[in-house]
Design a protein around this motif. Sequence first.
Motif, PDB file in Angstrom:
ATOM      1  N   ARG A  16      28.301  80.892 -19.556  1.00 24.19           N
ATOM      2  CA  ARG A  16      27.535  81.210 -18.347  1.00 24.19           C
ATOM      3  C   ARG A  16      28.291  82.161 -17.422  1.00 24.19           C
ATOM      4  NH1 ARG A  16      24.054  75.763 -16.853  1.00 24.19           N
ATOM      5  NH2 ARG A  16      23.225  75.460 -18.969  1.00 24.19           N
ATOM      6  N   GLY A  17      29.604  82.094 -17.452  1.00 26.95           N
ATOM      7  CA  GLY A  17      30.396  83.045 -16.674  1.00 26.95           C
ATOM      8  C   GLY A  17      30.166  84.467 -17.148  1.00 26.95           C
ATOM      9  N   ARG A  18      30.008  84.629 -18.457  1.00 22.77           N
ATOM     10  CA  ARG A  18      29.749  85.961 -19.008  1.00 22.77           C
ATOM     11  C   ARG A  18      28.372  86.457 -18.584  1.00 22.77           C
ATOM     12  NH1 ARG A  18      30.773  86.256 -25.193  1.00 22.77           N
ATOM     13  NH2 ARG A  18      32.918  86.189 -24.409  1.00 22.77           N
ATOM     14  N   VAL A  19      27.404  85.554 -18.549  1.00 21.97           N
ATOM     15  CA  VAL A  19      26.055  85.925 -18.099  1.00 21.97           C
ATOM     16  C   VAL A  19      26.110  86.389 -16.645  1.00 21.97           C
ATOM     17  CG1 VAL A  19      23.737  85.069 -17.588  1.00 21.97           C
ATOM     18  CG2 VAL A  19      24.877  84.384 -19.707  1.00 21.97           C
ATOM     19  N   LEU A  20      26.842  85.637 -15.818  1.00 21.40           N
ATOM     20  CA  LEU A  20      26.956  85.991 -14.404  1.00 21.40           C
ATOM     21  C   LEU A  20      27.628  87.353 -14.232  1.00 21.40           C
ATOM     22  CD1 LEU A  20      26.843  85.359 -11.372  1.00 21.40           C
ATOM     23  CD2 LEU A  20      28.990  84.109 -11.645  1.00 21.40           C
ATOM     24  N   LEU A  21      28.704  87.580 -14.971  1.00 20.95           N
ATOM     25  CA  LEU A  21      29.405  88.860 -14.890  1.00 20.95           C
ATOM     26  C   LEU A  21      28.497  90.004 -15.311  1.00 20.95           C
ATOM     27  CD1 LEU A  21      31.960  90.565 -14.510  1.00 20.95           C
ATOM     28  CD2 LEU A  21      32.587  90.000 -16.874  1.00 20.95           C
ATOM     29  N   ALA A  22      27.766  89.810 -16.404  1.00 19.09           N
ATOM     30  CA  ALA A  22      26.866  90.852 -16.896  1.00 19.09           C
ATOM     31  C   ALA A  22      25.768  91.145 -15.883  1.00 19.09           C
ATOM     32  CB  ALA A  22      26.249  90.430 -18.234  1.00 19.09           C
ATOM     33  N   ARG A  23      25.217  90.085 -15.278  1.00 25.41           N
ATOM     34  CA  ARG A  23      24.167  90.291 -14.273  1.00 25.41           C
ATOM     35  C   ARG A  23      24.730  91.005 -13.049  1.00 25.41           C
ATOM     36  NH1 ARG A  23      19.010  88.347 -13.042  1.00 25.41           N
ATOM     37  NH2 ARG A  23      18.868  88.355 -15.321  1.00 25.41           N
ATOM     38  N   ALA A  24      25.931  90.636 -12.617  1.00 23.31           N
ATOM     39  CA  ALA A  24      26.544  91.279 -11.453  1.00 23.31           C
ATOM     40  C   ALA A  24      26.766  92.763 -11.704  1.00 23.31           C
ATOM     41  CB  ALA A  24      27.868  90.594 -11.118  1.00 23.31           C
ATOM     42  N   VAL A  25      27.268  93.098 -12.891  1.00 22.39           N
ATOM     43  CA  VAL A  25      27.521  94.501 -13.226  1.00 22.39           C
ATOM     44  C   VAL A  25      26.230  95.302 -13.237  1.00 22.39           C
ATOM     45  CG1 VAL A  25      28.255  96.065 -15.077  1.00 22.39           C
ATOM     46  CG2 VAL A  25      29.653  94.070 -14.497  1.00 22.39           C
ATOM     47  N   THR A  26      25.201  94.764 -13.873  1.00 19.22           N
ATOM     48  CA  THR A  26      23.945  95.516 -13.989  1.00 19.22           C
ATOM     49  C   THR A  26      23.225  95.634 -12.649  1.00 19.22           C
ATOM     50  OG1 THR A  26      22.814  93.471 -14.703  1.00 19.22           O
ATOM     51  CG2 THR A  26      23.609  94.943 -16.424  1.00 19.22           C
ATOM     52  N   VAL A  27      23.248  94.570 -11.865  1.00 16.82           N
ATOM     53  CA  VAL A  27      22.595  94.619 -10.547  1.00 16.82           C
ATOM     54  C   VAL A  27      23.280  95.643  -9.652  1.00 16.82           C
ATOM     55  CG1 VAL A  27      22.321  93.339  -8.384  1.00 16.82           C
ATOM     56  CG2 VAL A  27      21.570  92.331 -10.524  1.00 16.82           C
ATOM     57  N   ALA A  28      24.608  95.605  -9.616  1.00 16.18           N
ATOM     58  CA  ALA A  28      25.344  96.549  -8.771  1.00 16.18           C
ATOM     59  C   ALA A  28      25.111  97.986  -9.227  1.00 16.18           C
ATOM     60  CB  ALA A  28      26.837  96.216  -8.798  1.00 16.18           C
ATOM     61  N   ALA A  29      25.115  98.205 -10.552  1.00 21.80           N
ATOM     62  CA  ALA A  29      24.926  99.563 -11.068  1.00 21.80           C
ATOM     63  C   ALA A  29      23.517 100.075 -10.786  1.00 21.80           C
ATOM     64  CB  ALA A  29      25.206  99.594 -12.569  1.00 21.80           C
ATOM     65  N   ALA A  30      22.517  99.248 -11.070  1.00 17.87           N
ATOM     66  CA  ALA A  30      21.130  99.680 -10.879  1.00 17.87           C
ATOM     67  C   ALA A  30      20.819  99.890  -9.403  1.00 17.87           C
ATOM     68  CB  ALA A  30      20.175  98.650 -11.483  1.00 17.87           C
ATOM     69  N   ALA A  31      21.206  98.931  -8.563  1.00 17.23           N
ATOM     70  CA  ALA A  31      20.934  99.059  -7.134  1.00 17.23           C
ATOM     71  C   ALA A  31      21.704 100.235  -6.545  1.00 17.23           C
ATOM     72  CB  ALA A  31      21.316  97.771  -6.404  1.00 17.23           C
ATOM     73  N   GLY A  32      22.937 100.435  -6.995  1.00 15.97           N
ATOM     74  CA  GLY A  32      23.733 101.549  -6.496  1.00 15.97           C
ATOM     75  C   GLY A  32      23.129 102.895  -6.849  1.00 15.97           C
ATOM     76  N   ALA A  33      22.628 103.016  -8.077  1.00 13.75           N
ATOM     77  CA  ALA A  33      22.032 104.286  -8.508  1.00 13.75           C
ATOM     78  C   ALA A  33      20.787 104.610  -7.698  1.00 13.75           C
ATOM     79  CB  ALA A  33      21.701 104.225 -10.001  1.00 13.75           C
ATOM     80  N   VAL A  34      19.907 103.616  -7.544  1.00 14.68           N
ATOM     81  CA  VAL A  34      18.675 103.842  -6.778  1.00 14.68           C
ATOM     82  C   VAL A  34      19.004 104.115  -5.308  1.00 14.68           C
ATOM     83  CG1 VAL A  34      16.498 102.823  -6.008  1.00 14.68           C
ATOM     84  CG2 VAL A  34      17.301 102.429  -8.349  1.00 14.68           C
ATOM     85  N   ALA A  35      19.963 103.370  -4.768  1.00 17.11           N
ATOM     86  CA  ALA A  35      20.331 103.550  -3.357  1.00 17.11           C
ATOM     87  C   ALA A  35      20.936 104.923  -3.106  1.00 17.11           C
ATOM     88  CB  ALA A  35      21.311 102.460  -2.937  1.00 17.11           C
ATOM     89  N   LEU A  36      21.697 105.429  -4.062  1.00 12.37           N
ATOM     90  CA  LEU A  36      22.288 106.756  -3.884  1.00 12.37           C
ATOM     91  C   LEU A  36      21.201 107.826  -3.849  1.00 12.37           C
ATOM     92  CD1 LEU A  36      24.846 108.400  -3.597  1.00 12.37           C
ATOM     93  CD2 LEU A  36      24.991 108.531  -6.093  1.00 12.37           C
ATOM     94  N   VAL A  37      20.209 107.689  -4.727  1.00 13.09           N
ATOM     95  CA  VAL A  37      19.076 108.626  -4.704  1.00 13.09           C
ATOM     96  C   VAL A  37      18.357 108.533  -3.357  1.00 13.09           C
ATOM     97  CG1 VAL A  37      16.834 109.171  -5.728  1.00 13.09           C
ATOM     98  CG2 VAL A  37      18.771 108.599  -7.204  1.00 13.09           C
ATOM     99  N   ALA A  38      18.159 107.294  -2.884  1.00 13.98           N
ATOM    100  CA  ALA A  38      17.472 107.095  -1.609  1.00 13.98           C
ATOM    101  C   ALA A  38      18.270 107.691  -0.454  1.00 13.98           C
ATOM    102  CB  ALA A  38      17.243 105.602  -1.376  1.00 13.98           C
ATOM    103  N   ALA A  39      19.596 107.509  -0.457  1.00 18.00           N
ATOM    104  CA  ALA A  39      20.427 108.021   0.635  1.00 18.00           C
ATOM    105  C   ALA A  39      20.463 109.543   0.645  1.00 18.00           C
ATOM    106  CB  ALA A  39      21.843 107.458   0.514  1.00 18.00           C
TER     107      ALA A  39
END
Length: 264
Positions: free
Chosen positions: A111-134
């Motif tokens: 489950r720690g691996r699932v959490l790490l994977a979700r954290a990485v993907t959420v940060a990457a996806a949100a960061g990419a969209v937010a950069l376009v928005a900014a």
Amino acid sequence: MTKTTKRSARRAGTGAAVAAEWTKLTGSARDRRAAAAAVGLALAVAAVFCLTLEPTTGVPLADQPAFDVLTASLLGADAAALVLTVLAAAAVGGEYATGMIRTTFTVTPDRGRVLLARAVTVAAAAGAVALVAAVGAALVSLLVLSGAGLPVWDAADPAVWRAVAGAALMAPFHALVATAGALWTRSTAGGVVAALALLVAPTLAGWIPGGSLLLPVLPGEALHSLAGIAGPDGPHPAAAALVLVAWSALVLFAADRAVRRQDV
């Protein structure tokens, strides 16, 4: 199995978990439309704030420093961040609501691996969209200024792109908090509340006697410092970065403990 083989297996397992989480997070047409809507909202909010600077501040647009118009437009990126935060929480809350989380933990028992994977993907996806928005919001301010025949901000000024990058940081941080909160509470609402609690923490601190002493260790002030808009009393950027790292580690640690105790 040798230590080298074990490390290779762990890396492969983590890579597969990240790929799976990325597919879940970005594979839905609905979520892609929501991300596009977040960018559209950023542009609209940026335009509104730029065009209403005179009535809200009492200072004509012609007398506003170009950099101030830029920072006003970047409030559009903040609006996009709120949408992305809700999406991050909903991605986790939806899995608990439908029972898909059981499948996730069956496929990847660590489950720690699932959490790490979700954290990485959420940060990457949100960061990419937010950069376009900014960047889009910044361009809106450029169009407003040039359309009014006024001097525009200098694209060669590092402070401009620091402000843009700082505005884009809000989304991945709060999306990460929302993800952790949704995992703690097994619900979308819990994730949203967790993110909003940190978002309004600086305001709440201002209502408490001596609460201003807490501001340097709150993520809101750290984000402003990294964007270069915290003012002379704000924390040093290095300290601000450490604050964000510490908060991210704290919420992920708490989420990890909660997930490991869950009976799903």
